[in-house]
Structures are given as C-alpha cells and as structure tokens.
Write an enzyme that holds these catalytic residues in place. Sequence first.
Site, PDB file in Angstrom:
ATOM      1  N   CYS A 170       0.830  -1.211   0.000  1.00 57.80           N
ATOM      2  CA  CYS A 170       0.000   0.000   0.000  1.00 57.80           C
ATOM      3  C   CYS A 170       0.868   1.267   0.000  1.00 57.80           C
ATOM      4  CB  CYS A 170      -0.982  -0.017   1.183  1.00 57.80           C
ATOM      5  SG  CYS A 170      -0.388   0.751   2.691  1.00 57.80           S
TER       6      CYS A 170
ATOM      7  N   CYS B 295       2.791   2.026   3.174  1.00 60.05           N
ATOM      8  CA  CYS B 295       3.920   1.096   3.326  1.00 60.05           C
ATOM      9  C   CYS B 295       5.090   1.569   2.464  1.00 60.05           C
ATOM     10  CB  CYS B 295       3.516  -0.324   2.938  1.00 60.05           C
ATOM     11  SG  CYS B 295       2.580  -1.198   4.207  1.00 60.05           S
TER      12      CYS B 295
ATOM     13  N   ASP C 141       0.922  15.821   5.507  1.00 55.85           N
ATOM     14  CA  ASP C 141      -0.112  15.404   4.557  1.00 55.85           C
ATOM     15  C   ASP C 141       0.029  16.204   3.262  1.00 55.85           C
ATOM     16  OD1 ASP C 141      -3.163  13.943   5.063  1.00 55.85           O
ATOM     17  OD2 ASP C 141      -2.880  15.211   3.301  1.00 55.85           O
TER      18      ASP C 141
ATOM     19  N   HIS D 147       2.254  -2.716   8.445  1.00 55.86           N
ATOM     20  CA  HIS D 147       0.941  -2.536   7.811  1.00 55.86           C
ATOM     21  C   HIS D 147      -0.170  -3.063   8.711  1.00 55.86           C
ATOM     22  CE1 HIS D 147      -2.014  -1.938   4.638  1.00 55.86           C
ATOM     23  NE2 HIS D 147      -2.575  -3.045   5.117  1.00 55.86           N
TER      24      HIS D 147
ATOM     25  N   ASN E  77      -9.704   8.014  11.056  1.00 56.86           N
ATOM     26  CA  ASN E  77     -10.870   7.572  10.307  1.00 56.86           C
ATOM     27  C   ASN E  77     -10.728   6.075  10.089  1.00 56.86           C
ATOM     28  OD1 ASN E  77     -11.745  10.283  10.012  1.00 56.86           O
ATOM     29  ND2 ASN E  77     -10.392  10.549   8.249  1.00 56.86           N
TER      30      ASN E  77
ATOM     31  N   GLY F 223     -14.638   8.014   6.408  1.00 51.94           N
ATOM     32  CA  GLY F 223     -13.759   8.903   5.641  1.00 51.94           C
ATOM     33  C   GLY F 223     -12.362   8.360   5.405  1.00 51.94           C
TER      34      GLY F 223
ATOM     35  N   HIS G 259      -4.301   2.024   5.496  1.00 50.43           N
ATOM     36  CA  HIS G 259      -3.136   1.755   6.356  1.00 50.43           C
ATOM     37  C   HIS G 259      -3.347   2.689   7.543  1.00 50.43           C
ATOM     38  CE1 HIS G 259       1.452   1.018   6.782  1.00 50.43           C
ATOM     39  NE2 HIS G 259       1.111   1.794   7.810  1.00 50.43           N
TER      40      HIS G 259
ATOM     41  N   HIS H  77      -3.625   5.302  10.236  1.00 51.25           N
ATOM     42  CA  HIS H  77      -2.929   6.596  10.360  1.00 51.25           C
ATOM     43  C   HIS H  77      -3.746   7.535  11.227  1.00 51.25           C
ATOM     44  CE1 HIS H  77      -5.495   6.769   6.770  1.00 51.25           C
ATOM     45  NE2 HIS H  77      -5.690   8.048   7.058  1.00 51.25           N
TER      46      HIS H  77
HETATM   47  P1  5GP Z   1      -7.901   9.332   5.252  1.00 51.66           P
HETATM   48  O1  5GP Z   1      -8.883   9.987   4.328  1.00 51.66           O
HETATM   49  O2  5GP Z   1      -7.635   7.901   4.832  1.00 51.66           O
HETATM   50  O3  5GP Z   1      -8.217   9.451   6.700  1.00 51.66           O
HETATM   51  O4  5GP Z   1      -6.550  10.137   5.077  1.00 51.66           O
HETATM   52  C1  5GP Z   1      -5.608   9.869   4.084  1.00 51.66           C
HETATM   53  C2  5GP Z   1      -4.720  11.078   3.993  1.00 51.66           C
HETATM   54  O5  5GP Z   1      -3.559  10.734   3.289  1.00 51.66           O
HETATM   55  C3  5GP Z   1      -5.360  12.256   3.238  1.00 51.66           C
HETATM   56  O6  5GP Z   1      -5.404  13.395   4.099  1.00 51.66           O
HETATM   57  C4  5GP Z   1      -4.445  12.463   2.040  1.00 51.66           C
HETATM   58  O7  5GP Z   1      -4.261  13.826   1.717  1.00 51.66           O
HETATM   59  C5  5GP Z   1      -3.144  11.814   2.498  1.00 51.66           C
HETATM   60  N1  5GP Z   1      -2.327  11.252   1.448  1.00 51.66           N
HETATM   61  C6  5GP Z   1      -2.751  10.394   0.474  1.00 51.66           C
HETATM   62  N2  5GP Z   1      -1.707  10.033  -0.312  1.00 51.66           N
HETATM   63  C7  5GP Z   1      -0.616  10.675   0.198  1.00 51.66           C
HETATM   64  C8  5GP Z   1       0.759  10.691  -0.184  1.00 51.66           C
HETATM   65  O8  5GP Z   1       1.200  10.040  -1.134  1.00 51.66           O
HETATM   66  N3  5GP Z   1       1.595  11.467   0.562  1.00 51.66           N
HETATM   67  C9  5GP Z   1       1.157  12.197   1.631  1.00 51.66           C
HETATM   68  N4  5GP Z   1       2.063  12.924   2.290  1.00 51.66           N
HETATM   69  N5  5GP Z   1      -0.136  12.189   2.021  1.00 51.66           N
HETATM   70  C10 5GP Z   1      -1.012  11.445   1.311  1.00 51.66           C
HETATM   71 ZN    ZN Z   2       0.422  -0.387   4.342  1.00 48.33          ZN
END
Ligand code: 5GP
Ligand code: ZN
Length: 110
Positions: free
Chosen positions: A2, A5, A28, A44, A83, A89, A94, A96
Amino acid sequence: MCIFCKIANGEIPSNKVYETDKVLAFYDLEPQAPSHILIIPKQHIACAADIDRSNSAVMADIFEAASEIAKKLSIDSFRLVNNCGEKAGQSVMHLHFHMLSGRDFAWPPG
Ligand code: 5GP
Ligand code: ZN
C-alpha cells in the site's frame, strides 16, 4: 504494497517530521489545517479495527510520537483524528492518525 507502506520504506518520498523504528510521521499532501501531519505505524495495519493484543503496543508509540512532535514543533493545541472505514472517511487503508493544528476546530466534528 500500500501507499503508506511505500512511504514507510522510502519507496515514495515524504516530508518527514518524526521517525522511530516503529512509527513515521510526515506532512499530509493535502493539508486540512496550517499544520497537518500523518502518524503511521511502519507495520501494515489496515485500520483501527484491526488493533488487537498482538499489535496494540504500536498505539503507545503513535501517541508518544504525537507528544514528541508537539514538543518539537511547539504545538500547544492539536486534534488527533483517526478515520476507520470508508463511511468514516478513510481513503488510505493503512492505519494513520491525522495530527491537525494551527487553527480552531469545531466540536462536535460533524
Ligand atoms: P484518510 O482519508 O484515509 O483518513 O486520510 C488519508 C490522507 O492521506 C489524506 O489526508 C491524504 O491527503 C493523504 N495522502 C494520500 N496520499 C498521500 C501521499 O502520497 N503522501 C502524503 N504525504 N499524504 C497522502
Ligand atoms: Zn500499508
């Protein structure tokens, strides 16, 4: 493998804030606050619902990371958001935590 990862193993670059052998924190790509940091376990784990006795120690590392980051960046108020699941959301499967700061946040969150 992912996307987080790949960030954890360095395959995809990130703007790192904090790192131990167990966790990584980085900015982010689409910040929702003046400071928007993601804290992830390097291992992961898809989401918070997959935390169990075998892997829950990493939660302590994640909260320790948030505390250390707050000290390092002089952040006195922050919101830590997880989330879990698509309806909540979650877009990256993975585990976070979003560490948001630098503005006021509404409560309840909506
Ligand atoms: P979720 O919506 O799953 O709670 O949050 C995922 C977060 O990961 C989002 O705020 C999105 O902007 C961030 N994100 C997604 N892909 C990447 C990436 O490749 N690099 C970084 N730094 N943030 C990412
Ligand atoms: Zn992962």
